[in-house]
Design a protein around this motif. Structure first.
Motif, short mmCIF file in Angstrom:
data_model
loop_
_atom_site.label_atom_id
_atom_site.label_comp_id
_atom_site.label_asym_id
_atom_site.label_seq_id
_atom_site.Cartn_x
_atom_site.Cartn_y
_atom_site.Cartn_z
N ASN A 1 -24.53 11.60 35.91
CA ASN A 1 -24.16 11.84 37.30
C ASN A 1 -23.68 13.28 37.41
OD1 ASN A 1 -24.46 9.02 37.87
ND2 ASN A 1 -22.44 8.69 36.99
N TYR A 2 -24.43 14.10 38.14
CA TYR A 2 -24.05 15.50 38.32
C TYR A 2 -23.08 15.57 39.49
CZ TYR A 2 -24.55 20.56 39.00
OH TYR A 2 -24.31 21.90 39.13
N LEU A 3 -21.80 15.76 39.18
CA LEU A 3 -20.78 15.80 40.21
C LEU A 3 -20.80 17.16 40.91
CD1 LEU A 3 -17.82 14.00 38.41
CD2 LEU A 3 -19.89 13.06 39.42
N ILE A 4 -20.30 17.19 42.10
CA ILE A 4 -20.29 18.43 42.87
C ILE A 4 -19.48 19.47 42.10
CG2 ILE A 4 -19.62 19.51 45.04
CD1 ILE A 4 -19.91 16.63 46.28
N PRO A 5 -20.11 20.57 41.69
CA PRO A 5 -19.36 21.56 40.92
C PRO A 5 -18.32 22.27 41.77
CG PRO A 5 -21.61 22.33 41.36
CD PRO A 5 -21.49 20.94 41.92
N VAL A 6 -17.29 22.76 41.10
CA VAL A 6 -16.22 23.49 41.79
C VAL A 6 -16.07 24.85 41.14
CG1 VAL A 6 -15.02 21.41 42.56
CG2 VAL A 6 -14.43 22.40 40.35
N TRP A 7 -15.68 25.84 41.96
CA TRP A 7 -15.48 27.19 41.43
C TRP A 7 -14.53 27.96 42.31
CZ3 TRP A 7 -20.30 25.63 43.36
CH2 TRP A 7 -20.66 26.18 44.58
N MET A 8 -14.11 29.10 41.77
CA MET A 8 -13.25 30.03 42.49
C MET A 8 -13.87 31.41 42.38
SD MET A 8 -9.33 31.18 41.68
CE MET A 8 -9.85 32.21 40.31
N TYR A 9 -14.01 32.10 43.51
CA TYR A 9 -14.49 33.47 43.53
C TYR A 9 -13.36 34.44 43.16
CZ TYR A 9 -18.53 31.73 46.18
OH TYR A 9 -19.65 31.05 46.58
N LYS A 10 -13.74 35.69 42.91
CA LYS A 10 -12.80 36.79 42.65
C LYS A 10 -11.85 36.49 41.48
CE LYS A 10 -11.02 38.92 46.14
NZ LYS A 10 -10.34 39.26 47.39
N ALA A 11 -12.39 35.84 40.45
CA ALA A 11 -11.55 35.46 39.31
C ALA A 11 -10.93 36.68 38.64
CB ALA A 11 -12.39 34.68 38.31
N ASP A 12 -11.55 37.83 38.79
CA ASP A 12 -11.03 39.03 38.15
C ASP A 12 -9.95 39.72 38.97
OD1 ASP A 12 -12.91 39.52 40.11
OD2 ASP A 12 -13.82 41.23 39.10
N ALA A 13 -9.67 39.21 40.19
CA ALA A 13 -8.75 39.94 41.06
C ALA A 13 -7.68 39.10 41.75
CB ALA A 13 -9.57 40.67 42.14
N VAL A 14 -7.82 37.79 41.78
CA VAL A 14 -6.86 36.98 42.54
C VAL A 14 -5.52 36.89 41.82
CG1 VAL A 14 -8.64 35.60 43.67
CG2 VAL A 14 -7.63 34.79 41.55
N SER A 15 -4.50 36.56 42.58
CA SER A 15 -3.16 36.44 42.02
C SER A 15 -3.03 35.17 41.17
CB SER A 15 -2.12 36.39 43.15
OG SER A 15 -2.23 35.17 43.86
N GLU A 16 -2.03 35.16 40.33
CA GLU A 16 -1.77 33.98 39.50
C GLU A 16 -1.45 32.76 40.38
OE1 GLU A 16 1.46 32.64 36.18
OE2 GLU A 16 0.42 34.56 35.85
N ASN A 17 -0.81 32.99 41.51
CA ASN A 17 -0.49 31.91 42.42
C ASN A 17 -1.77 31.24 42.95
OD1 ASN A 17 1.33 30.29 43.98
ND2 ASN A 17 0.73 31.49 45.78
N LYS B 1 -26.48 8.30 29.72
CA LYS B 1 -26.79 7.72 31.02
C LYS B 1 -25.52 7.21 31.70
CE LYS B 1 -29.63 4.33 33.33
NZ LYS B 1 -30.48 3.16 33.23
N ASP B 2 -25.39 7.57 32.98
CA ASP B 2 -24.29 7.16 33.85
C ASP B 2 -22.94 7.80 33.51
OD1 ASP B 2 -25.99 5.60 35.40
OD2 ASP B 2 -25.70 3.85 34.11
N LYS B 3 -22.91 8.73 32.57
CA LYS B 3 -21.69 9.50 32.35
C LYS B 3 -21.66 10.60 33.41
CE LYS B 3 -21.29 8.59 27.41
NZ LYS B 3 -19.99 7.93 27.42
N ASP B 4 -20.47 11.07 33.75
CA ASP B 4 -20.30 12.11 34.76
C ASP B 4 -20.30 13.48 34.11
OD1 ASP B 4 -19.96 10.07 36.61
OD2 ASP B 4 -17.77 10.24 36.64
N LEU B 5 -20.94 14.44 34.78
CA LEU B 5 -20.88 15.83 34.36
C LEU B 5 -20.24 16.64 35.49
CD1 LEU B 5 -21.53 18.15 32.44
CD2 LEU B 5 -23.79 18.32 33.52
#
Length: 195
Positions: free
Chosen positions: A141-157, A98-102
């Motif tokens: 606490n369900y924090l706003i999830p974060v993600w990145m699209y095109k993980a298989d194709a984007v540059s290392e930068n 309870k009250d821990k962040d995810l």
């Protein structure tokens, strides 16, 4: 804030995205404990007591994984099933989380247009709904999830740019109240737009 960072990638050493993000988060000094769960449990035999103890010892739980076939990786599913048990994580005596962040950090292999929610497509938010429901059940606490699209194709930068964003937000205490955080972000964005 003590942060537990759990990475669920079946082959982290071969991963461009998740390996780099794990390294960036570790190098930031903000992570208390970071683990590669596939390395720890190659046979899927999870040490439940150890995992539960780690959850108890930390304030924010960060789960990082690639989206596989519109879902979580197999070991992550097993970990949720085995570790978040009755009377530990939920029900009248199970309020230990309870009250821990995810916080979720997700790499998505496709383009954003394939996650539009229109017609035959779903959104990433929809695909992550089981985690939100799990957080609700366990009173986290369900924090706003974060993600990145095109993980298989984007540059290392690009990968590193996203990783830097995760580093900057990973220990932000304001994120513990996701609705208030989102409202504040919207206000800031509106102010910047209209100035």
């Amino acid at each position: 804030m003590k942060i537990l960072h759990l990475v669920f990638h079946p082959n982290l050493e071969q991963s461009r995205v998740n390996r780099i993000w794990k390294s960036q988060l570790n190098d930031s000094g903000k992570i208390t404990t970071s683990r590669d769960l596939y390395q720890d449990y190659p046979d899927f035999k999870i040490n439940i007591e150890k995992e539960q103890q780690l959850l108890l010892e930390h304030d924010r739980i960060v789960i990082q994984f690639p989206l596989y076939w519109y879902s979580m990786t197999p070991l992550l599913k097993q970990w949720l099933d085995d570790v978040l048990t009755y009377n530990f994580a939920y029900e009248s005596k199970g309020v230990k989380l309870k009250d821990k962040d995810l916080q979720l950090i997700v790499s998505v292999g496709g383009q954003s247009k394939f996650y539009s929610g229109f017609d035959k497509f779903s959104t990433v938010h929809d695909l992550l709904k089981p985690f939100e429901l799990t957080a609700n059940l366990t009173k986290m606490n369900y924090l706003i999830p974060v993600w990145m699209y095109k993980a298989d194709a984007v540059s290392e930068n690009i990968i590193k740019q996203y990783g830097q964003q995760w580093v900057e937000m990973i220990d932000d205490p304001k994120r513990s109240n996701p609705i208030q955080f989102l409202n504040n972000e919207m206000d800031t964005d509106s102010d910047e737009f209209y100035e």
